[in-house]
Write a protein that holds these residues in place. Structure first.
Motif, PDB file in Angstrom:
ATOM      1  N   UNK A   1       0.817  -1.212   0.000  1.00  0.00           N
ATOM      2  CA  UNK A   1       0.000   0.000   0.000  1.00  0.00           C
ATOM      3  C   UNK A   1       0.852   1.264   0.000  1.00  0.00           C
ATOM      4  N   UNK A   2       2.116   1.134   0.350  1.00  0.00           N
ATOM      5  CA  UNK A   2       3.005   2.304   0.330  1.00  0.00           C
ATOM      6  C   UNK A   2       3.529   2.613  -1.061  1.00  0.00           C
ATOM      7  N   UNK A   3       3.396   1.675  -2.007  1.00  0.00           N
ATOM      8  CA  UNK A   3       3.992   1.845  -3.334  1.00  0.00           C
ATOM      9  C   UNK A   3       2.891   1.947  -4.383  1.00  0.00           C
ATOM     10  N   UNK A   4       2.898   3.009  -5.171  1.00  0.00           N
ATOM     11  CA  UNK A   4       1.798   3.199  -6.128  1.00  0.00           C
ATOM     12  C   UNK A   4       1.734   2.133  -7.207  1.00  0.00           C
ATOM     13  N   UNK A   5       2.856   1.456  -7.486  1.00  0.00           N
ATOM     14  CA  UNK A   5       2.878   0.492  -8.582  1.00  0.00           C
ATOM     15  C   UNK A   5       2.945  -0.956  -8.110  1.00  0.00           C
ATOM     16  N   UNK A   6       2.687  -1.207  -6.832  1.00  0.00           N
ATOM     17  CA  UNK A   6       2.759  -2.571  -6.322  1.00  0.00           C
ATOM     18  C   UNK A   6       1.579  -3.397  -6.822  1.00  0.00           C
ATOM     19  N   UNK A   7       1.724  -4.718  -6.885  1.00  0.00           N
ATOM     20  CA  UNK A   7       0.576  -5.549  -7.265  1.00  0.00           C
ATOM     21  C   UNK A   7      -0.629  -5.340  -6.341  1.00  0.00           C
ATOM     22  N   UNK A   8      -0.380  -5.155  -5.053  1.00  0.00           N
ATOM     23  CA  UNK A   8      -1.492  -4.915  -4.143  1.00  0.00           C
ATOM     24  C   UNK A   8      -2.203  -3.632  -4.478  1.00  0.00           C
TER      25      UNK A   8
END
Length: 262
Positions: A249-256
């Motif tokens: 959730x901290x990374x805009x491009x993460x799979x989540x």
């Protein structure tokens, strides 16, 4: 292999089964304080509302965990970072904790906070939450009018992370001394025993290294709600445990984050 739980307190224990588990809370506290310094939130009842620069593309809601007994939104502010980076507002509702409040009261408090945030931010709404917060996020889209219809109509997705979707096993744990669940309440507040609103895709998300009960609970909700007509998925993220499974959730491009906002 038979799955048989004999120690229900251990089945729902996380910190003792995660290397350096106690250290996560201090890191989250520091990261959240730094994030609020950089992005001062607006008040949202007991919680926070973070706004991006410029008009918001929509509203992401993250409901915190802590077994309905511990923590506040202050510990989790940093998890708004990925949403803000993508131009979304992020609401982190707060709610009264057990034993001062019962879970049914928390459900209504979270729903009220979401409705308030929805009145301040336009566009689509996506719901997520972690552990007990995953339960509360799923509970928001049950068809018992928990959310006002006008707000629920804007919900385009729900991603409960490591959710406790069936509360009945908690009746066997020591924590129920504080939660004060009885069999009727455990059933009436369990998303897995309720019907989801139609038309809202649901993805349960859980770490592959989590306790077996959290894996079971995540699969349970996806499987049961699929049988009730919902579009569901259960993603088991490799290498993740109960505390680091939320880091996407901290990374805009993460799979989540792609699944939450997608």
């Amino acid at each position: 292999m038979l799955y048989h739980v004999t120690d229900w307190d251990d089945a729902y224990a996380n910190t003792v089964h995660i290397p350096q588990g106690e250290g996560f809370f201090a890191r989250w506290q520091d990261a959240s304080a730094r994030f609020r310094d950089a992005y001062p939130p607006k008040a949202l009842g007991r919680g926070h509302l973070f706004r991006p620069d410029g008009p918001a593309r929509g509203l992401m809601v993250f409901v915190h965990g802590g077994y309905w007994m511990e923590t506040t939104p202050d510990l989790w502010s940093h998890l708004a970072e990925g949403a803000l980076a993508r131009g979304w507002a992020a609401a982190l509702p707060g709610y009264a904790l057990a034993p001062q409040a019962r879970i049914a009261q928390m459900v209504h408090q979270v729903a009220a906070a979401i409705a308030e945030a929805a009145g301040r931010i336009g566009g689509p709404i996506v719901l997520t939450g972690h552990s007990a917060g995953g339960h509360l996020a799923a509970r928001m889209i049950c068809d018992d009018a928990t959310l006002p219809d006008s707000v629920a109509a804007r919900v385009t997705g729900c991603v409960p992370i490591s959710p406790i979707s069936d509360l009945r096993p908690l009746l066997r744990t020591a924590m129920n001394d504080r939660l004060r669940l009885d069999p009727a309440q455990a059933a009436s507040e369990s998303p897995a025993l309720l019907t989801p609103r139609p038309g809202i895709p649901v993805t349960t998300w859980v770490g592959a290294n989590e306790r077996p009960e959290f894996l079971r609970q995540a699969r349970l909700l996806a499987d049961i709600w699929a049988g009730l007509g919902a579009a569901t998925d259960c993603v088991v993220e490799p290498g993740r445990h109960h505390f680091d499974v939320i880091e996407g959730l901290e990374r805009p491009d993460s799979p989540l984050m792609e699944r939450v906002l997608g």
